[in-house]
Write a protein that holds these residues in place. Structure first.
Motif, PDB file in Angstrom:
ATOM      1  N   LEU A   1       0.920   4.177  -2.750  1.00  0.00           N
ATOM      2  CA  LEU A   1       0.693   5.598  -2.418  1.00  0.00           C
ATOM      3  C   LEU A   1       1.830   6.447  -2.998  1.00  0.00           C
ATOM      4  O   LEU A   1       1.598   7.508  -3.578  1.00  0.00           O
ATOM      5  CB  LEU A   1       0.638   5.777  -0.899  1.00  0.00           C
TER       6      LEU A   1
ATOM      7  N   LEU B   1      -7.159   5.654  -2.076  1.00  0.00           N
ATOM      8  CA  LEU B   1      -5.696   5.660  -2.133  1.00  0.00           C
ATOM      9  C   LEU B   1      -5.215   6.835  -3.003  1.00  0.00           C
ATOM     10  O   LEU B   1      -4.299   7.567  -2.633  1.00  0.00           O
ATOM     11  CB  LEU B   1      -5.213   4.325  -2.701  1.00  0.00           C
TER      12      LEU B   1
ATOM     13  N   LEU C   1       0.837  -1.203   0.000  1.00  0.00           N
ATOM     14  CA  LEU C   1       0.000   0.000   0.000  1.00  0.00           C
ATOM     15  C   LEU C   1       0.873   1.255   0.000  1.00  0.00           C
ATOM     16  O   LEU C   1       0.602   2.223  -0.717  1.00  0.00           O
ATOM     17  CB  LEU C   1      -0.865  -0.038   1.271  1.00  0.00           C
TER      18      LEU C   1
END
Ligand code: SF4
Length: 216
Positions: A44, A191, A40
């Motif tokens: 990002l 996101l 993640l």
């Protein structure tokens, strides 16, 4: 990556992305969860860098809109109850960025007419003013861009928070304060928004206040 170090590195996550992550923590074993955080974090970073390639201001806002629309298109098979003319969600407090305020300000300054007195009135409210909870039942909550047909008059330029909002629960539930609302959720959209908010030049605030300041 631990949860603490993830949160320390990514301080601008949307509330729903934070909740999504915390829900995952309960479901996954520690090593799988930490590997998930690592992925993640990389995503990002990569989304942030993609946005940074575009000049700050309206072009960067529009790039985010394009990325978000592509993501939402992937979920086109999930049917929503949202239709042109049902506009309860356009009577809520919407937060926008300074880049989006510039987009909207440019439209108003060119030839897009809005009710300035309502904009002024809404801009004087405090964040999460209780009046917003009255939603569609209070006409002073109407977004200044909502037209007489109940449609967004700046649809192509609407802020990212308007783009991400759609529900699978009955539309009439959006009109009452106690109706159960089920939002169609796209973690990747959150996101992208979170990555965009990591931009140090980005400021976030209520639409009316941000636009009113822009038009002064
Ligand atoms: S900008 Fe458009 S979509 Fe967003 S709240 Fe206003 S009228 Fe609704």
């Amino acid at each position: 990556m631990t949860l603490d170090s993830f949160f320390a590195r990514h301080k601008k996550l949307t509330r729903s992305l934070k909740k999504f992550i915390l829900d995952y923590e309960k479901e996954l074993s520690l090593d799988v969860f930490e590997a998930f955080l690592e992925t993640l974090s990389e995503e990002l970073k990569s989304a942030h860098m993609e946005l940074q390639k575009v000049p700050a201001g309206p072009p960067r806002a529009k790039k985010l809109h394009e990325l978000v629309e592509n993501e939402i298109a992937q979920g086109a098979n999930i049917e929503t109850s949202c239709k042109k003319g049902c506009s309860a969600c356009c009577h809520m407090e919407v937060e926008i960025t300074n880049y989006e305020a510039e987009v909207l300000g440019n439209l108003v300054r060119s030839d897009h007419s809005i009710e300035r007195s309502r904009l002024q009135q809404q801009s004087e409210r405090t964040l999460q003013d209780p009046l917003w909870r009255e939603g569609v039942r209070n006409l002073s909550n109407r977004c200044v861009f909502l037209n007489d047909e109940g449609a967004c008059s700046i649809y192509e330029n609407r802020p990212v928070m308007c783009r991400r909002h759609s529900v699978t629960s009955p539309a009439k539930n959006c009109e009452t304060s106690d109706g159960k609302i089920v939002i169609r959720y796209f973690p990747k959209v959150d996101l992208l928004i979170s990555a965009a908010n990591e931009d140090t030049q980005v400021e976030i605030g209520p639409l009316a206040k941000m636009l009113e300041m822009r038009l002064r």
